[in-house]
Enzyme design. Structure first.
Site, PDB file in Angstrom:
ATOM      1  N   HIS A  12      30.640 -53.525  49.215  1.00  0.00           N
ATOM      2  CA  HIS A  12      31.077 -54.878  49.118  1.00  0.00           C
ATOM      3  C   HIS A  12      32.743 -54.871  48.259  1.00  0.00           C
ATOM      4  CE1 HIS A  12      27.324 -56.919  50.136  1.00  0.00           C
ATOM      5  NE2 HIS A  12      26.954 -55.541  49.722  1.00  0.00           N
ATOM      6  N   LYS A  18      35.746 -28.871  22.055  1.00  0.00           N
ATOM      7  CA  LYS A  18      35.847 -27.178  21.998  1.00  0.00           C
ATOM      8  C   LYS A  18      36.638 -26.704  20.942  1.00  0.00           C
ATOM      9  CE  LYS A  18      36.898 -23.774  25.420  1.00  0.00           C
ATOM     10  NZ  LYS A  18      37.416 -23.526  26.707  1.00  0.00           N
ATOM     11  N   GLY A  73      36.002 -26.499  29.541  1.00  0.00           N
ATOM     12  CA  GLY A  73      35.873 -27.974  29.349  1.00  0.00           C
ATOM     13  C   GLY A  73      35.167 -28.827  30.219  1.00  0.00           C
ATOM     14  N   GLU A  88      41.183 -31.854  38.427  1.00  0.00           N
ATOM     15  CA  GLU A  88      41.616 -31.043  37.281  1.00  0.00           C
ATOM     16  C   GLU A  88      41.639 -29.537  37.382  1.00  0.00           C
ATOM     17  OE1 GLU A  88      41.821 -32.614  33.215  1.00  0.00           O
ATOM     18  OE2 GLU A  88      40.389 -31.110  32.955  1.00  0.00           O
ATOM     19  N   GLU A 110      42.452 -37.737  20.203  1.00  0.00           N
ATOM     20  CA  GLU A 110      41.604 -38.667  20.457  1.00  0.00           C
ATOM     21  C   GLU A 110      40.176 -38.659  19.766  1.00  0.00           C
ATOM     22  OE1 GLU A 110      42.901 -37.284  22.872  1.00  0.00           O
ATOM     23  OE2 GLU A 110      43.746 -38.510  24.569  1.00  0.00           O
TER      24      GLU A 110
HETATM   25  C1  G6Q Z   1      38.324 -29.643  30.906  1.00  0.00           C
HETATM   26  C2  G6Q Z   1      39.716 -29.975  29.878  1.00  0.00           C
HETATM   27  C3  G6Q Z   1      39.682 -31.147  29.093  1.00  0.00           C
HETATM   28  C4  G6Q Z   1      38.894 -30.903  27.623  1.00  0.00           C
HETATM   29  C5  G6Q Z   1      39.261 -32.293  26.728  1.00  0.00           C
HETATM   30  C6  G6Q Z   1      38.676 -32.228  25.369  1.00  0.00           C
HETATM   31  O1  G6Q Z   1      38.094 -28.723  31.363  1.00  0.00           O
HETATM   32  O2  G6Q Z   1      39.671 -28.771  29.136  1.00  0.00           O
HETATM   33  O3  G6Q Z   1      39.083 -32.212  29.803  1.00  0.00           O
HETATM   34  O4  G6Q Z   1      37.430 -30.883  27.854  1.00  0.00           O
HETATM   35  O5  G6Q Z   1      40.806 -32.252  26.630  1.00  0.00           O
HETATM   36  O6  G6Q Z   1      38.770 -30.961  24.935  1.00  0.00           O
HETATM   37  P1  G6Q Z   1      38.159 -30.652  23.616  1.00  0.00           P
HETATM   38  O7  G6Q Z   1      36.779 -30.112  24.022  1.00  0.00           O
HETATM   39  O8  G6Q Z   1      38.892 -29.478  22.907  1.00  0.00           O
HETATM   40  O9  G6Q Z   1      38.179 -31.750  22.382  1.00  0.00           O
END
Ligand code: G6Q
Length: 545
Positions: free
Chosen positions: A384, A206, A267, A353, A212
């Protein structure tokens, strides 16, 4: 004391809890042969049975009263109307618009968002058809055989879960791989099996700034360019899903190959948007739109049905019943379906979250428990592993069981055994096994062993919900996911918290940045507590020797 725990509905529920906390579910079934009919609901191809809970005829009306008291009806309207209900981030919360198959106009700041939603869906349709048919070629003229979707958290968990769940609908000639972790093992293990000239990367982020995802995206770009040495290849092998056009262009991706979404999509609620591009590539756009339709049907159910027949509202209220009155700490989610093996992981983020908060909408610390710990695993594997604790441990763990009546595969005996376990576990959880029943099952010699007898007793009375799905189709899966999303929303309303921000993930990220620079420093590190300082120093010794 907060207004919630002092409120009339809460106090009445507290008293009711003291009266019925030890009600025997086993006896309740004996006394009322109609209990299943009374406490179950059918929504299209999903049967939701909540009769195996510690509830009486009085409990649900009292819980509905709590929902009314917190103004749930108005809050539902606000969300669907695009009001700014994520107040800390000043955003509307409109994942429901992404699957608004009725096309009813939905306004954000006076603008109908539906034309944009439909435009991106149409663009996804063209792109998916082109890649799936082989018309879209890599730089060297070969068709794409492997998609690597790079994204983390909300940009990873949902797509991975759905494309795994709907694998039977997937194209065999197109394999999808998901990379999230900054641990190089994740990307390296995936790339080592792939041919660069037949691989397409989706960078799903987003913000397009997530550490990462960006490091993995750069590693992917280098991997491609090591093999195809022309930067022009990027346009044929990388597409982006983002709200950040500028950064996408800076990375080198042709913005014609960018699929946008909007800041009113959180997200963890984004798999319905272009974040679901990898799903659509795997199962085709028609099936992706079926997924959206299933969710839309639940949106309509949630928006228009009275609380008494409203499945997400009932799921949420039962969760509050155990979380706040029985003091349960966790909730197990147990899909009896290997295809849903990532569902507990996905729901962990969606629920924890969203509702792992301790400050209310007015900025005050809450004095009641909020979101539960969500955990689970596909059955029968879980049986199990950890079911011992659910059956005989000291903790009360409400469970959600789910399974499909029809399988996509062709070993019918397997499916029957799976389903027999799916029915047996919730039954065993309520019935337990009494001392007398245990003794009847022992040999005379074993009856002398009082420890053995005591160890074999199951107290029972352990609650669960059951979701029986006709088949795990895109539509039914879409419905199931939307039920949980709205359950989370209702609980957030009751606990008066903002379910749509995630400030708690920030602190660790900031500290990691400081530590990253210290890992390169030759100076002794003294800026942290003595444990962290010593660990950093030991790490350097181990690394460098
Ligand atoms: C979800 C959070 C979080 C987000 C990630 C990835 O609701 O906002 O999990 O989706 O940190 O973020 P980006 O899509 O900005 O890389």
């Amino acid at each position: 004391m907060s207004s919630l725990t002092e409120s009339k509905a809460w106090i009445v529920l507290k008293n009711h809890y003291h009266q019925i906390e030890n009600i025997s579910i086993r006896n309740a079934f004996k006394e009322d042969p109609n209990r299943h009919n009374k406490f179950s609901l059918q929504l299209n191809d999903i049967l939701f049975d909540y009769s195996k809970n510690r509830i009486t005829d009085e409990t649900m009306p009292l819980l509905f009263e709590l929902a009314k008291q917190v103004g749930l009806e108005a809050k539902i309207k606000s969300m669907f109307a695009g009001e700014i209900i994520n107040t800390t981030e000043h955003r509307a919360v409109l994942h429901t618009a992404l699957r608004n198959r009725s096309n009813r106009p939905i306004y954000v700041n006076g603008l109908d968002v539906m034309p944009d939603v439909n435009r991106v869906l149409a663009k996804m349709r063209v792109f998916c058809a082109s890649v799936r048919s082989g018309e879209w070629k890599g730089y060297t003229g070969k068709a794409i055989t492997d998609i690597v979707s790079i994204g983390i958290g909300g940009s990873g968990l949902g797509p991975r879960m759905v494309s795994t769940a709907l694998a039977p609908y997937g194209s065999d000639s197109l394999k999808i791989h998901y990379v999230s972790n900054i641990d190089e093992a994740d990307i390296m293990e995936k790339l080592k099996h792939l041919a660069p000239d037949r691989t397409l990367f989706i960078i799903a982020s987003k913000t397009f700034t997530t550490q990462e995802t960006m490091m993995n995206a750069f590693a992917a770009k280098n991997w491609l360019l090591e093999s195809i040495k022309d930067p022009k290849a990027i346009a044929r092998h990388f597409v982006a899903v983002s709200t950040n056009t500028e950064s996408v262009a800076k990375f080198g991706i042709d913005t014609d190959n960018m699929f946008e979404f909007w800041d009113w999509v959180g997200g963890r609620y984004s798999l319905w948007s272009s974040v679901g591009l990898s799903i659509a590539l795997k199962i085709g756009m028609d099936n992706f739109e079926e997924l959206l339709s299933g969710a839309h049907e639940v949106d309509e159910h949630f928006r228009t049905t009275s609380f008494e027949k409203n499945i997400p509202v009932i799921m949420a209220l039962l969760g509050v019943w155990y979380n706040n009155f029985f003091d349960c700490q966790s909730h197990a989610v147990l899909p009896y379906d290997e295809s849903l093996r990532y569902f507990p992981d996905y729901l962990q983020q969606g629920d924890m979250e969203s509702n792992g908060k301790s400050v209310d909408m007015q900025g005050q610390n809450v004095d009641y428990s909020t979101g539960p710990i969500i955990w689970g695993r596909a059955g029968t594997n879980g049986q199990h592993a950890f079911f011992q604790l659910i059956h005989q441990g000291t903790k009360l763990i409400p469970c959600d069981f789910m399974a499909a009546a029809n399988s996509h595969y062709y070993l019918p005996e397997h499916h029957k055994v799976l389903i027999s376990n799916f029915f047996a576990q919730p039954e065993a959880l309520i019935n337990g096994l009494t001392r007398e029943e245990v003794k009847q099952q022992l040999t005379p010699g074993e009856q002398e062993d009082s420890v053995l007898v005591a160890s074999k007793v199951f107290a029972g009375n352990r609650p669960s919900n059951t979701f029986l799905l006709k088949k795990l189709t895109p539509k039914i899966l879409g419905s199931l996911l939307a039920l949980y999303e709205h359950k989370i929303f209702v609980q957030g309303v009751i606990w008066n918290i903002n379910s749509f921000d995630q400030m708690g993930v920030e602190l660790g990220k900031v500290l990691a940045k400081t530590i990253l620079s210290e890992l390169e420093s030759g100076e002794p590190i003294e800026s942290h507590d003595c444990s962290t300082n010593a660990l950093i120093s030991s790490y350097k010794q181990m690394r460098d020797c």
